[in-house]
Write an enzyme that holds these catalytic residues in place. Structure first.
Site, PDB file in Angstrom:
ATOM      1  CE  LYS A 136      -2.167  -0.967   3.826  1.00  0.00           C
ATOM      2  NZ  LYS A 136      -1.664  -2.020   4.147  1.00  0.00           N
TER       3      LYS A 136
ATOM      4  NE  ARG B 115      -4.158  -0.949   9.675  1.00  0.00           N
ATOM      5  CZ  ARG B 115      -3.267  -0.155   9.103  1.00  0.00           C
ATOM      6  NH1 ARG B 115      -3.176   0.587   8.554  1.00  0.00           N
ATOM      7  NH2 ARG B 115      -1.822  -0.467   9.715  1.00  0.00           N
TER       8      ARG B 115
ATOM      9  NE  ARG C 274       7.649  -2.035   5.732  1.00  0.00           N
ATOM     10  CZ  ARG C 274       6.272  -1.932   6.116  1.00  0.00           C
ATOM     11  NH1 ARG C 274       5.652  -1.639   4.981  1.00  0.00           N
ATOM     12  NH2 ARG C 274       5.654  -2.095   7.135  1.00  0.00           N
TER      13      ARG C 274
ATOM     14  NE  ARG D 217       6.596   0.053   9.821  1.00  0.00           N
ATOM     15  CZ  ARG D 217       5.549   0.150   9.240  1.00  0.00           C
ATOM     16  NH1 ARG D 217       5.211   0.793   8.219  1.00  0.00           N
ATOM     17  NH2 ARG D 217       4.459  -0.271   9.769  1.00  0.00           N
TER      18      ARG D 217
ATOM     19  NE  ARG E 199       2.280  -3.836  11.361  1.00  0.00           N
ATOM     20  CZ  ARG E 199       3.024  -4.035  10.490  1.00  0.00           C
ATOM     21  NH1 ARG E 199       4.469  -4.390  10.754  1.00  0.00           N
ATOM     22  NH2 ARG E 199       3.017  -3.127   9.158  1.00  0.00           N
TER      23      ARG E 199
HETATM   24  P1  AMP Z   1       1.256   0.893   8.810  1.00  0.00           P
HETATM   25  O1  AMP Z   1       2.263   1.958   8.582  1.00  0.00           O
HETATM   26  O2  AMP Z   1      -0.002   1.451   7.972  1.00  0.00           O
HETATM   27  O3  AMP Z   1       1.586  -0.169   8.752  1.00  0.00           O
HETATM   28  O4  AMP Z   1       0.646   1.442  10.345  1.00  0.00           O
HETATM   29  C1  AMP Z   1       1.403   0.857  11.572  1.00  0.00           C
HETATM   30  C2  AMP Z   1       0.660   0.964  12.889  1.00  0.00           C
HETATM   31  O5  AMP Z   1       0.264   2.247  12.923  1.00  0.00           O
HETATM   32  C3  AMP Z   1      -0.445   0.036  12.493  1.00  0.00           C
HETATM   33  O6  AMP Z   1      -0.064  -1.497  13.133  1.00  0.00           O
HETATM   34  C4  AMP Z   1      -1.399   0.609  13.815  1.00  0.00           C
HETATM   35  O7  AMP Z   1      -0.916   0.223  14.993  1.00  0.00           O
HETATM   36  C5  AMP Z   1      -1.288   1.904  13.553  1.00  0.00           C
HETATM   37  N1  AMP Z   1      -2.185   2.501  12.469  1.00  0.00           N
HETATM   38  C6  AMP Z   1      -1.958   3.057  11.406  1.00  0.00           C
HETATM   39  N2  AMP Z   1      -3.250   3.402  10.818  1.00  0.00           N
HETATM   40  C7  AMP Z   1      -4.327   3.027  11.523  1.00  0.00           C
HETATM   41  C8  AMP Z   1      -5.388   3.116  11.517  1.00  0.00           C
HETATM   42  N3  AMP Z   1      -6.220   3.614  10.634  1.00  0.00           N
HETATM   43  N4  AMP Z   1      -6.176   2.709  12.743  1.00  0.00           N
HETATM   44  C9  AMP Z   1      -5.571   2.395  13.788  1.00  0.00           C
HETATM   45  N5  AMP Z   1      -4.317   2.084  13.901  1.00  0.00           N
HETATM   46  C10 AMP Z   1      -3.626   2.590  12.759  1.00  0.00           C
END
Ligand code: AMP
Length: 220
Positions: free
Chosen positions: A13, A88, A127, A160, A171
């Site tokens: 994404k 989400r 990554r 990360r 996740r």
């Molecule tokens: P990502 O970079 O999209 O993988 O997001 C990393 C982390 O940020 C996720 O595992 C969640 O803990 C948090 N996060 C990101 N977007 C959301 C969302 N829309 N709702 C809740 N937590 C989020």
């Protein structure tokens, strides 16, 4: 043009949203990047979100809604945007619809990047993310030109903490719990297109662009 990218962590994404945003001159809204910046800056939002993120859990919807509201108030979203990482879950999809409705706009295209667990784990374990601009690279599949340095902004690359194997499994589990309802929601609205995201990211990008072309008001 307003696009939502859905899919499991590691489906691409972030990478696709970034390329699309450059190609189509759209704003890229990555909720994960905004949260990580807040954690880095030790804002109150960052302090509240940190533990959830480190455990691979979702940050509470109320915090996310406030964050999204602020982001949607910025002028760059007028030219259109790509949402990467939001919604989400079903409640977030409803919040998004409401917030956009208040602005008299809606989502044009929801693209579900579908990926298998084995590909996800392989991608996330290699990554590298830029500590400055958030750009993603991969040790083998998409290495930076100079080791450890971002091609785009020369920021330092890092792994990360939530890309470690145990957190990735959490996740993925969280994603699977929420995904069914979310996908159904957009299917019922006839907005959802599914793409196989296990294949070459360049091919996926072209498929996404082909999907966006059906919207009259839009030209690549
Ligand atoms: P990502 O970079 O999209 O993988 O997001 C990393 C982390 O940020 C996720 O595992 C969640 O803990 C948090 N996060 C990101 N977007 C959301 C969302 N829309 N709702 C809740 N937590 C989020």
């Amino acid at each position: 043009m307003r696009i939502v990218l859905l899919g499991p962590p590691g489906a691409g994404k972030g990478t696709q949203a970034q390329r699309l945003a450059e190609r189509l001159n759209l704003a890229h809204i990555s909720t994960g990047d905004i949260l990580r910046q807040n954690v880095k800056d030790q804002t109150s939002l960052g302090k509240e979100a940190k533990d959830f993120m480190e455990q691979g859990l979702l940050v509470p919807d109320s915090l996310m809604a406030r964050m999204l509201l602020d982001r949607l108030a910025q002028p760059d979203i007028k030219r259109g945007f790509i949402l990467d990482g939001y919604p989400r879950n079903l409640a977030q999809a409803e919040t998004l619809e409401l917030l956009l409705k208040e602005k008299g706009i809606g989502i044009d295209e929801v693209i579900y990047l579908d990926s298998s667990d084995s590909v996800i784990i392989q991608r996330l374990s290699g990554r590298l993310a830029c500590s400055n601009c958030g750009a993603n690279f991969h040790i083998k599949n998409m290495p930076p030109k100079a080791a450890g340095i971002c091609d785009k902004c020369a920021g330092k690359l890092y792994q990360r903490t939530d890309d470690k194997e145990e957190t990735v499994m959490k996740r993925l589990q969280v994603y699977k719990q929420e995904a069914v309802d979310l996908i159904k929601y957009y299917q019922e609205k006839k907005k959802l297109s599914r793409l196989d995201a296990d294949i070459d990211p360049d091919v996926v990008l072209n498929e996404i662009i082909a999907l966006t072309k059906k919207h009259d008001s839009f030209k690549v």
